[in-house]
Scaffold this motif. Structure first.
Motif, PDB file in Angstrom:
ATOM      1  N   CYS A 112       0.813  -1.227   0.000  1.00 43.30           N
ATOM      2  CA  CYS A 112       0.000   0.000   0.000  1.00 43.30           C
ATOM      3  C   CYS A 112       0.845   1.274   0.000  1.00 43.30           C
ATOM      4  O   CYS A 112       0.291   2.375  -0.001  1.00 43.30           O
ATOM      5  CB  CYS A 112      -0.933  -0.006   1.207  1.00 43.30           C
ATOM      6  N   GLN A 113       2.153   1.146  -0.013  1.00 42.58           N
ATOM      7  CA  GLN A 113       2.987   2.343  -0.089  1.00 42.58           C
ATOM      8  C   GLN A 113       2.799   3.066  -1.419  1.00 42.58           C
ATOM      9  O   GLN A 113       3.085   4.262  -1.528  1.00 42.58           O
ATOM     10  CB  GLN A 113       4.457   1.972   0.106  1.00 42.58           C
ATOM     11  N   SER A 114       2.333   2.339  -2.438  1.00 37.96           N
ATOM     12  CA  SER A 114       2.085   2.980  -3.725  1.00 37.96           C
ATOM     13  C   SER A 114       0.714   3.650  -3.772  1.00 37.96           C
ATOM     14  O   SER A 114       0.371   4.299  -4.759  1.00 37.96           O
ATOM     15  CB  SER A 114       2.195   1.951  -4.857  1.00 37.96           C
ATOM     16  N   ILE A 115      -0.078   3.511  -2.711  1.00 29.24           N
ATOM     17  CA  ILE A 115      -1.362   4.205  -2.598  1.00 29.24           C
ATOM     18  C   ILE A 115      -1.089   5.515  -1.879  1.00 29.24           C
ATOM     19  O   ILE A 115      -0.768   5.539  -0.689  1.00 29.24           O
ATOM     20  CB  ILE A 115      -2.393   3.368  -1.816  1.00 29.24           C
ATOM     21  N   ARG A 116      -1.203   6.630  -2.581  1.00 26.96           N
ATOM     22  CA  ARG A 116      -0.686   7.887  -2.066  1.00 26.96           C
ATOM     23  C   ARG A 116      -1.591   8.564  -1.043  1.00 26.96           C
ATOM     24  O   ARG A 116      -1.126   9.238  -0.141  1.00 26.96           O
ATOM     25  CB  ARG A 116      -0.445   8.863  -3.238  1.00 26.96           C
ATOM     26  N   THR A 117      -2.899   8.413  -1.178  1.00 27.54           N
ATOM     27  CA  THR A 117      -3.820   9.170  -0.343  1.00 27.54           C
ATOM     28  C   THR A 117      -4.325   8.314   0.807  1.00 27.54           C
ATOM     29  O   THR A 117      -4.882   7.233   0.597  1.00 27.54           O
ATOM     30  CB  THR A 117      -5.014   9.678  -1.174  1.00 27.54           C
ATOM     31  N   GLU A 118      -4.137   8.801   2.026  1.00 26.95           N
ATOM     32  CA  GLU A 118      -4.574   8.057   3.208  1.00 26.95           C
ATOM     33  C   GLU A 118      -6.090   7.946   3.251  1.00 26.95           C
ATOM     34  O   GLU A 118      -6.657   6.875   3.425  1.00 26.95           O
ATOM     35  CB  GLU A 118      -4.062   8.751   4.480  1.00 26.95           C
ATOM     36  N   GLU A 119      -6.766   9.072   3.110  1.00 22.16           N
ATOM     37  CA  GLU A 119      -8.228   9.102   3.086  1.00 22.16           C
ATOM     38  C   GLU A 119      -8.680   9.914   1.872  1.00 22.16           C
ATOM     39  O   GLU A 119      -8.072  10.921   1.536  1.00 22.16           O
ATOM     40  CB  GLU A 119      -8.791   9.741   4.366  1.00 22.16           C
TER      41      GLU A 119
END
Length: 257
Positions: free
Chosen positions: A119-126
């Motif tokens: 999930c490090q490649s998923i930039r937006t937390e929320e």
């Protein structure tokens, strides 16, 4: 197996060809086929491999294979869970893969660690935008992707809106497709006792600084749907962990709208 995997982690580096043969030996050749990794060589593990890799065959297993593009970096990695043992593999720019096998005692923490790293490649937390999921044609979407660079933003918005009926969502998705911070795909696979069929579900993702999208798509040849859903990083990670730890049925990942 004789090794104490709970206290000692082992690693081996393979060429791509060696790994493809090993993957067929494990029973996940169909996964390679779905990923367009054509392999016409021996469908067995190389003789030089240690037993803790070559003996990893079982009727019941599950895993995830992830490909991602993050700015200028491209990566490919997977996790394979079999009878309480776990192998993590990674292939970056070099045509090689690194594998780690650990014991059942650390399976949960290892799967959680892999999901967190993925999930490090998923930039937006929320997500900052409150948008409903969009229903699209998978075939139509696949015709748009190769043309993203040549298409103007307005044209892409209109094409998405025509097929989804969602003007606001089409604007947000089109902007994400044109300027993603990261994007990629994950292939979920698994086979369980009492079922000879290999279960496969593909999920794509797109992430920007403002919104993340998870795109689930139909698996059957006669089905043609794709659902684009805004999602937080937390939900994305929970989806990975759920598959690896609890192995849900096709109703969760492959259910048509």
């Amino acid at each position: 197996m004789q090794e104490d995997f709970a206290t000692e982690r082992k690693e081996v580096t393979l060429s791509a060809e060696e790994f493809y043969g090993t993957a067929w030996h494990w029973g996940i050749g169909e996964v390679l086929h779905r990923l367009d990794l054509t392999w016409n060589g021996p469908k067995q593990a190389p003789e030089r491999l240690p037993a803790w890799v070559s003996d990893l065959t079982a009727f019941s297993f599950q895993g995830c294979w992830m490909r991602y593009h993050l700015e200028e970096e491209a990566g490919e990695e997977f996790i394979h869970c079999c009878e309480g043992q776990v192998i993590r593999g990674e292939r970056m720019r070099e045509a090689s893969s690194s594998f780690k096998l650990c014991g059942e005692q650390v399976r949960e923490s290892l799967c959680r660690a892999w999901a967190e790293k993925a999930c490090q490649s998923i930039r937006t937390e929320e997500n900052l935008a409150e948008l409903p999921a969009m229903l699209l044609s998978r075939n139509e979407y696949d015709t748009l992707i190769p043309r993203l660079k040549e298409m103007e933003l307005d044209e892409l918005m209109n094409r998405l809106a025509v097929h989804s009926g969602d003007h606001e969502g089409s604007i947000a998705l089109a902007r994400s497709l044109k300027r993603p911070s990261s994007h990629g795909e994950i292939l979920f696979y698994g086979r369980h006792s009492g079922c000879e069929r290999l279960e496969l579900h593909q999920v794509r993702f797109i992430s920007t600084d403002h919104i993340n999208w998870i795109l689930r798509e139909s698996a059957g040849e006669r089905e043609d749907w794709l659902i684009a859903s805004p999602s937080s990083r937390h939900k994305f990670q929970a989806m990975l962990e759920s598959w690896l730890m609890h192995s849900p049925s096709a109703e969760t990942y492959g259910k048509s709208p």
